[in-house]
Scaffold this motif. Structure first.
Motif, PDB file in Angstrom:
ATOM      1  N   ASN A 112       0.842  -1.153  -0.010  1.00  0.00           N
ATOM      2  CA  ASN A 112      -0.024  -0.132  -0.003  1.00  0.00           C
ATOM      3  C   ASN A 112       0.831   1.204  -0.023  1.00  0.00           C
ATOM      4  N   TRP A 113       2.115   1.228   0.792  1.00  0.00           N
ATOM      5  CA  TRP A 113       2.914   2.451   0.744  1.00  0.00           C
ATOM      6  C   TRP A 113       3.364   2.494  -0.638  1.00  0.00           C
ATOM      7  N   SER A 114       3.740   1.632  -1.397  1.00  0.00           N
ATOM      8  CA  SER A 114       4.296   1.700  -2.738  1.00  0.00           C
ATOM      9  C   SER A 114       3.154   2.234  -3.726  1.00  0.00           C
ATOM     10  N   GLU A 131      14.481  16.098 -22.021  1.00  0.00           N
ATOM     11  CA  GLU A 131      15.285  15.583 -23.014  1.00  0.00           C
ATOM     12  C   GLU A 131      17.054  16.326 -22.371  1.00  0.00           C
ATOM     13  N   ASN A 132      16.936  17.281 -22.000  1.00  0.00           N
ATOM     14  CA  ASN A 132      18.135  18.134 -21.571  1.00  0.00           C
ATOM     15  C   ASN A 132      18.910  17.738 -20.249  1.00  0.00           C
ATOM     16  N   ILE A 133      17.945  16.941 -19.392  1.00  0.00           N
ATOM     17  CA  ILE A 133      18.524  16.440 -18.200  1.00  0.00           C
ATOM     18  C   ILE A 133      19.543  15.561 -18.272  1.00  0.00           C
ATOM     19  N   ASP A 134      20.788  15.685 -17.529  1.00  0.00           N
ATOM     20  CA  ASP A 134      21.744  14.702 -17.522  1.00  0.00           C
ATOM     21  C   ASP A 134      21.403  13.267 -17.250  1.00  0.00           C
ATOM     22  N   ILE A 135      21.978  12.549 -18.105  1.00  0.00           N
ATOM     23  CA  ILE A 135      21.514  10.869 -18.000  1.00  0.00           C
ATOM     24  C   ILE A 135      21.774  10.203 -16.807  1.00  0.00           C
ATOM     25  N   GLU A 136      22.836  10.605 -16.166  1.00  0.00           N
ATOM     26  CA  GLU A 136      23.087  10.041 -14.938  1.00  0.00           C
ATOM     27  C   GLU A 136      21.944  10.176 -13.831  1.00  0.00           C
ATOM     28  N   LEU A 137      21.629  11.562 -13.841  1.00  0.00           N
ATOM     29  CA  LEU A 137      20.533  12.235 -13.035  1.00  0.00           C
ATOM     30  C   LEU A 137      19.273  11.578 -13.336  1.00  0.00           C
ATOM     31  N   ARG A 138      19.067  11.575 -14.644  1.00  0.00           N
ATOM     32  CA  ARG A 138      17.655  11.052 -15.164  1.00  0.00           C
ATOM     33  C   ARG A 138      17.744   9.478 -14.573  1.00  0.00           C
ATOM     34  N   SER A 139      18.888   8.734 -14.841  1.00  0.00           N
ATOM     35  CA  SER A 139      18.899   7.345 -14.371  1.00  0.00           C
ATOM     36  C   SER A 139      18.713   7.208 -12.884  1.00  0.00           C
ATOM     37  N   ALA A 140      19.244   8.235 -12.151  1.00  0.00           N
ATOM     38  CA  ALA A 140      19.060   7.876 -10.523  1.00  0.00           C
ATOM     39  C   ALA A 140      17.558   8.145 -10.318  1.00  0.00           C
ATOM     40  N   PHE A 141      16.777   9.245 -10.960  1.00  0.00           N
ATOM     41  CA  PHE A 141      15.460   9.291 -10.710  1.00  0.00           C
ATOM     42  C   PHE A 141      14.530   8.293 -10.924  1.00  0.00           C
ATOM     43  N   ALA A 142      14.759   7.679 -12.365  1.00  0.00           N
ATOM     44  CA  ALA A 142      14.067   6.263 -12.788  1.00  0.00           C
ATOM     45  C   ALA A 142      14.318   5.253 -11.631  1.00  0.00           C
ATOM     46  N   ALA A 144      14.919   5.514  -8.412  1.00  0.00           N
ATOM     47  CA  ALA A 144      14.234   5.668  -7.279  1.00  0.00           C
ATOM     48  C   ALA A 144      12.987   5.438  -7.397  1.00  0.00           C
ATOM     49  N   ILE A 145      12.435   5.584  -8.466  1.00  0.00           N
ATOM     50  CA  ILE A 145      10.938   5.362  -8.710  1.00  0.00           C
ATOM     51  C   ILE A 145      10.663   3.892  -8.831  1.00  0.00           C
ATOM     52  N   SER A 146      11.359   3.401  -9.576  1.00  0.00           N
ATOM     53  CA  SER A 146      11.348   1.936  -9.664  1.00  0.00           C
ATOM     54  C   SER A 146      11.401   1.264  -8.523  1.00  0.00           C
ATOM     55  N   CYS A 147      12.279   1.494  -7.642  1.00  0.00           N
ATOM     56  CA  CYS A 147      12.608   1.088  -6.328  1.00  0.00           C
ATOM     57  C   CYS A 147      11.544   1.095  -5.325  1.00  0.00           C
ATOM     58  N   LEU A 148      10.968   2.471  -5.288  1.00  0.00           N
ATOM     59  CA  LEU A 148       9.918   2.973  -4.249  1.00  0.00           C
ATOM     60  C   LEU A 148       8.399   2.434  -4.468  1.00  0.00           C
ATOM     61  N   SER A 149       8.245   2.188  -5.888  1.00  0.00           N
ATOM     62  CA  SER A 149       7.030   1.616  -6.538  1.00  0.00           C
ATOM     63  C   SER A 149       6.927   0.595  -6.734  1.00  0.00           C
ATOM     64  N   GLN A 173      13.630  -8.614  -2.105  1.00  0.00           N
ATOM     65  CA  GLN A 173      14.566  -8.465  -1.174  1.00  0.00           C
ATOM     66  C   GLN A 173      15.655  -7.265  -1.515  1.00  0.00           C
ATOM     67  N   GLN A 174      16.149  -7.168  -2.577  1.00  0.00           N
ATOM     68  CA  GLN A 174      17.198  -6.336  -3.024  1.00  0.00           C
ATOM     69  C   GLN A 174      16.376  -4.946  -2.909  1.00  0.00           C
ATOM     70  N   MET A 175      15.359  -4.747  -3.666  1.00  0.00           N
ATOM     71  CA  MET A 175      14.534  -3.612  -3.849  1.00  0.00           C
ATOM     72  C   MET A 175      14.082  -3.240  -2.155  1.00  0.00           C
ATOM     73  N   PHE A 176      13.919  -4.173  -1.375  1.00  0.00           N
ATOM     74  CA  PHE A 176      13.373  -3.526  -0.120  1.00  0.00           C
ATOM     75  C   PHE A 176      14.608  -2.972   0.885  1.00  0.00           C
ATOM     76  N   GLU A 177      15.746  -3.615   0.478  1.00  0.00           N
ATOM     77  CA  GLU A 177      16.866  -3.012   0.993  1.00  0.00           C
ATOM     78  C   GLU A 177      17.411  -1.734   0.840  1.00  0.00           C
ATOM     79  N   LEU A 178      17.058  -1.266  -0.745  1.00  0.00           N
ATOM     80  CA  LEU A 178      17.449  -0.106  -1.204  1.00  0.00           C
ATOM     81  C   LEU A 178      16.538   0.887  -0.873  1.00  0.00           C
ATOM     82  N   MET A 179      15.132   0.642  -0.612  1.00  0.00           N
ATOM     83  CA  MET A 179      14.232   1.588  -0.362  1.00  0.00           C
ATOM     84  C   MET A 179      14.521   2.709   0.521  1.00  0.00           C
ATOM     85  N   PRO A 180      15.290   2.375   1.857  1.00  0.00           N
ATOM     86  CA  PRO A 180      15.381   3.475   2.781  1.00  0.00           C
ATOM     87  C   PRO A 180      16.180   4.610   2.240  1.00  0.00           C
ATOM     88  N   ASP A 181      17.186   4.121   1.524  1.00  0.00           N
ATOM     89  CA  ASP A 181      18.282   5.142   0.664  1.00  0.00           C
ATOM     90  C   ASP A 181      17.657   5.955  -0.270  1.00  0.00           C
TER      91      ASP A 181
END
Length: 207
Positions: A112-114, A131-142, A144-149, A173-181
């Protein structure tokens, strides 16, 4: 002025009310509200109270008495303080079950939180499409969304696991462990994305 901070008892009463007979059957439960508000608060531009209250209560504000409104606003305020000042931590109710299917069931707090987060992250606008956003930043954002959802939808999670050639249990299990960060740093990622996109200024989204 009364402090906007809920006690454990008040939080329990809010949880009971959200799933009780007074509210719509489609209203969010408390873990869903917490995930939803977390994502919404992290969004680059503020969202009007009536807008998110309507989403939380599935469009039916008729039962929203002053005390319930105060409780929801208190929760919003508390989460906002955690996110931007004291440091956000995921609710203690988010626990992963050894039986992977349980983590995607209707009454599971992690699911439910996700699910709430997945709804609220829409308020981040079209940042991923810039399109103008740095690819590494875009990747980190994507990421984060993938993990938290991740726990919002079992079929989507299964697809992600297959794409990584992993069992769903292992990836869960891996996603759950990454969620807090990811949760702790999500607001900073959104801010960096917004500034980089050029769609956002100090006053909100550019028209």
């Amino acid at each position: 002025m009364q402090e906007l901070n809920l006690t454990e008892t008040e939080l329990n009463l809010l949880a009971q009310w959200l799933t009780g007979d007074e509210t719509s059957a489609k209203a969010m439960n408390l873990p869903c509200v917490e995930g939803f508000l977390f994502a919404l608060i992290c969004a680059p531009a503020p969202v009007e109270d009536e807008v998110w209250l309507n989403e939380v209560l599935a469009g039916d504000l008729s039962t929203l008495s002053d005390d319930k409104l105060f409780a929801l606003m208190s929760l919003y305020n508390h989460l906002s303080t955690d996110i931007f000042e004291t440091g956000y931590q995921l609710p203690k109710s988010l626990i992963i079950d050894g039986n992977v299917a349980v983590n995607f069931t209707h009454d599971n707090a992690l699911h439910n939180w996700s699910k709430g987060f997945a709804r609220g992250v829409g308020y981040a606008g079209d940042l991923l499409n810039c399109e103008n956003i740095d690819i590494e930043l875009r990747s980190a954002f994507a990421m984060a969304i993938s993990c938290l959802s991740f726990f919002a939808n079992e079929s989507s999670a299964q697809q992600q696991a297959q794409e990584q050639n992993m069992h769903l249990e292992t990836m869960s299990q891996q996603m759950f462990e990454l969620m807090p960060d990811f949760a702790t740093g999500f607001a900073e990622i959104v801010e960096a994305m917004a500034v980089s996109s050029g769609l956002f200024n100090d006053e909100g989204w550019d028209e």
